[in-house]
Design an enzyme around this catalytic site. Structure first.
Site, short mmCIF file in Angstrom:
data_model
loop_
_atom_site.label_atom_id
_atom_site.label_comp_id
_atom_site.label_asym_id
_atom_site.label_seq_id
_atom_site.Cartn_x
_atom_site.Cartn_y
_atom_site.Cartn_z
N ALA A 150 34.21 34.57 16.83
CA ALA A 150 35.36 33.90 16.24
C ALA A 150 35.01 32.46 15.91
O ALA A 150 35.48 31.89 14.93
CB ALA A 150 36.52 33.94 17.22
N ASP B 81 32.69 31.47 30.39
CA ASP B 81 32.91 32.66 29.57
C ASP B 81 31.85 33.71 29.91
O ASP B 81 31.15 34.19 29.04
CB ASP B 81 32.87 32.28 28.09
#
Lengths: 375, 234
Positions: free
Chosen positions: B8, B146
């Site tokens: 993204a 993450d």
């Protein structure tokens, strides 16, 4: 899809009618929806027979309290239901079922509306169906826009969630870690004493159009989640300083390039730009994660045109991307979405016994078993 | 220049040209370019700020990792304003041509091997090594932010950490526990069949890598109970 939606049809009747009652926050909405037999599709759309709403509006600088909101709903519910039935041109006994919002929402308003629903159910001898408010938004958004399997951005006064469908549940991929976006905008509006009529968010949007300078605000995206409480307290301090005797004392209230004093319009503009950037960013992350290229925006904040525009810019850069949004009739809380989602449950035989019609303030989107979809 | 992956936020390219040397110093050498394109939907001022902050953050984090000798690609060059990081190429392809991330490797085994192959000693020692790597990271108060099986690459049998866009520095047990919890959840959703064994091995390695793991693991219990997702009002 192979789900049979007509297992429970009434003999000799080739359509269904449902009444939906919504009152989880400051809007009281009642609507009547009609489904014809068979799967819903682009040829067989659900028909909105009536969609009536009344909003409890508080003076500028004040929010809506549960007790007063519940009183508003109690005072208006009978009149709104009558109007809704007249608009639809039907009698109460023509209906197949009564649907109501079971949660999430504010306790007192939810309860006053469910009492109306229970009464009607016994009066007209109709089954009751409790509906999850968020699922109502999603199903209505899908029906109106024709988006079949989108990533859903649900943004309203009490909710900020990124949702995608997977194996008969609407799963939450990202959400706010503290306050909801609508709550953030409403509370900012209170500091600036912006009018609550028709909605604080709408008035912020109009003021933001006149904003010229961007004030730098915190930006807090955590993976697919986001946090907004810090931004709110930061901008609240700025807003209070703006109304103090010497606003120029706060360096952040002077635009770096032009040296001009920041206006309330600039603050509205900056807040919208920052918050919406965060929303679009997490939506894009979720789209990449689930490999989808459709976005559906639902919820009251979803009627904001700047948010829709930003989302469109993001989606256009993705391959085959498409964006779906509805207007204020269906974005802002309404009874018709409750009727629609409730009727889908009814057609699958999911009916609440009277003893199971208790409302709940906490009711997560992913708790609902979506029996009417099996893709 | 070929695109390796498009997320993204960033596009990752592979290239053979070096930013300084006109010819590759080593024959057939490859480099990775990570590019954060500007986003049209954002106000230019917000966009510039985010691109710069995240690129700077990631480069700093990677430099620190390199100094500590924790497996990660080393930075060759960076352009903060334009959001470009030029780094070392890590990993080798799997037999089916995919990038050798832990995710792809485990998926490859799931498809091409029997159940025993998915939980072989080789897999176990690989995951223990991954756990140890994360343990070392946390022992230095560094948080990845993450962790997923696709953000760990295999170079031969050595695991390497990548993608530090959401990284931070923190000595709190809470932050470390959440970091592990995020990985656990990711393993559960992407490799659900053998998730229990995989997570057990990861934690086994973690204890080896981080000497002060006791406090973190105690906190992890709490985080698991709490869940990251809360119930919300209206």
């Amino acid at each position: 899809m192979t789900v049979d939606l007509d297992k429970f049809k009434k003999p000799g009747k080739d359509y269904y009618l449902a009444l939906g009652l919504e009152g989880s926050a400051n809007k009281l909405g009642v609507g009547v929806i009609k489904h014809n037999l068979g799967q819903l599709s682009s040829e067989n759309r659900a028909e909105v027979l009536s969609n009536v709403r009344d909003t409890y509006i508080t003076p500028p600088g004040e929010g809506f309290l549960p007790r007063d909101t519940a009183r508003h709903h109690r005072n208006w519910v009978v009149r709104i239901i009558k109007k809704s039935l007249v608009d639809a041109g039907i009698k109460g006994t023509d209906l197949d079922c009564i649907c109501f919002t079971q949660g999430p929402g504010m306790g007192a308003p939810l309860q006053s509306v469910v009492i109306a629903a229970r009464t009607l159910s016994q009066l007209w001898k109709l089954p009751l169906i409790g509906v999850n408010h968020c699922v109502g938004h999603i199903e209505m958004g899908r029906e109106i826009t024709g988006a079949n399997n989108p990533v859903v951005l649900y943004v309203s006064g009490g909710n900020t969630q990124i949702i995608a469908y997977s194996r008969q549940r609407y799963r939450i991929f990202g959400e706010t870690l503290d306050i909801a976006i609508g709550n953030c905008l409403d509370r900012f509006a209170r500091v600036l004493k912006i009018s609550n009529d028709p909605a604080p968010g709408y008035n912020i949007e109009q003021m933001a159009k006149k904003g010229k300078h961007l004030v730098t605000l915190p930006y807090t995206v955590k993976g697919m989640d986001l946090s907004m409480a810090g931004i709110l307290s930061y901008i609240e301090v700025l807003a209070k300083d703006l109304f103090s005797s010497n606003p120029k004392k706060n360096k952040n209230l002077i635009d770096e390039e032009s040296g001009e004093l920041i206006t309330p319009e600039d603050l509205c503009y900056s807040l919208q730009e920052s918050l919406f950037s965060m929303l679009v960013e997490i939506t894009e992350r979720a789209m990449a994660h689930v490999q989808s290229n459709q976005v559906l925006i639902v919820g009251g904040v979803g009627s904001n045109e700047r948010l829709q525009e930003m989302m469109e810019l993001m989606v256009n850069e993705r391959k085959n991307g498409s964006i779906h949004a509805t207007d204020e009739r269906f974005c802002i809380d309404n009874g018709i979405m409750i009727a629609h989602a409730g009727l889908l449950s009814y057609r699958m035989g999911q009916i609440n016994d009277l003893k199971d019609t208790v409302c709940t303030q906490r009711f997560r989107t992913d708790e609902v078993f979506v029996s009417w979809r099996d893709d | 220049m070929d695109v390796v992956s498009q997320g993204a936020e960033a596009v990752v390219f592979v290239t053979t040209s070096h930013p300084y040397c006109s010819q590759p110093a080593v024959e057939n050498d490859k480099y990775i370019i990570k590019y954060r394109p500007s986003k049209k939907y954002r106000h230019p001022k917000i966009d510039a700020q985010i691109t710069k902050n995240r690129t700077v953050g990631e480069v700093r984090f990677m430099n620190k990792l390199e100094k500590l000798g924790i497996n990660s690609p080393s930075v060759i060059s960076a352009d903060y304003v334009n959001g470009i990081i030029w780094m070392e190429f890590i990993g080798d392809g799997l037999p089916n041509g995919d990038i050798s991330s832990v995710k792809n490797y485990l998926w490859y085994l799931e498809k091409n091997d029997d159940d025993d192959g998915c939980v072989s000693d080789e897999v176990q020692s690989m995951l223990v090594a991954v756990g140890r790597l994360i343990g070392e990271l946390h022992a230095n108060d560094m948080i990845h932010g993450d962790l997923t099986s696709s953000n760990i690459l295999l170079n031969g049998k050595e695991p390497y950490l990548i993608d530090f866009g959401l990284s931070s520095i923190s000595s709190l047990a809470e932050d470390k526990a959440v970091d592990i919890y995020v990985l656990e959840r990711a393993i559960e959703s992407t490799h659900s069949v053998f998730a229990d064994s995989y997570n057990k091995w990861l934690l086994k390695g973690y204890v080896q890598g981080n000497k002060k793991s006791k406090e973190v693991l105690a906190r992890l219990e709490e985080v698991r109970l709490r869940g990251r997702k809360r119930s919300m009002l209206g």
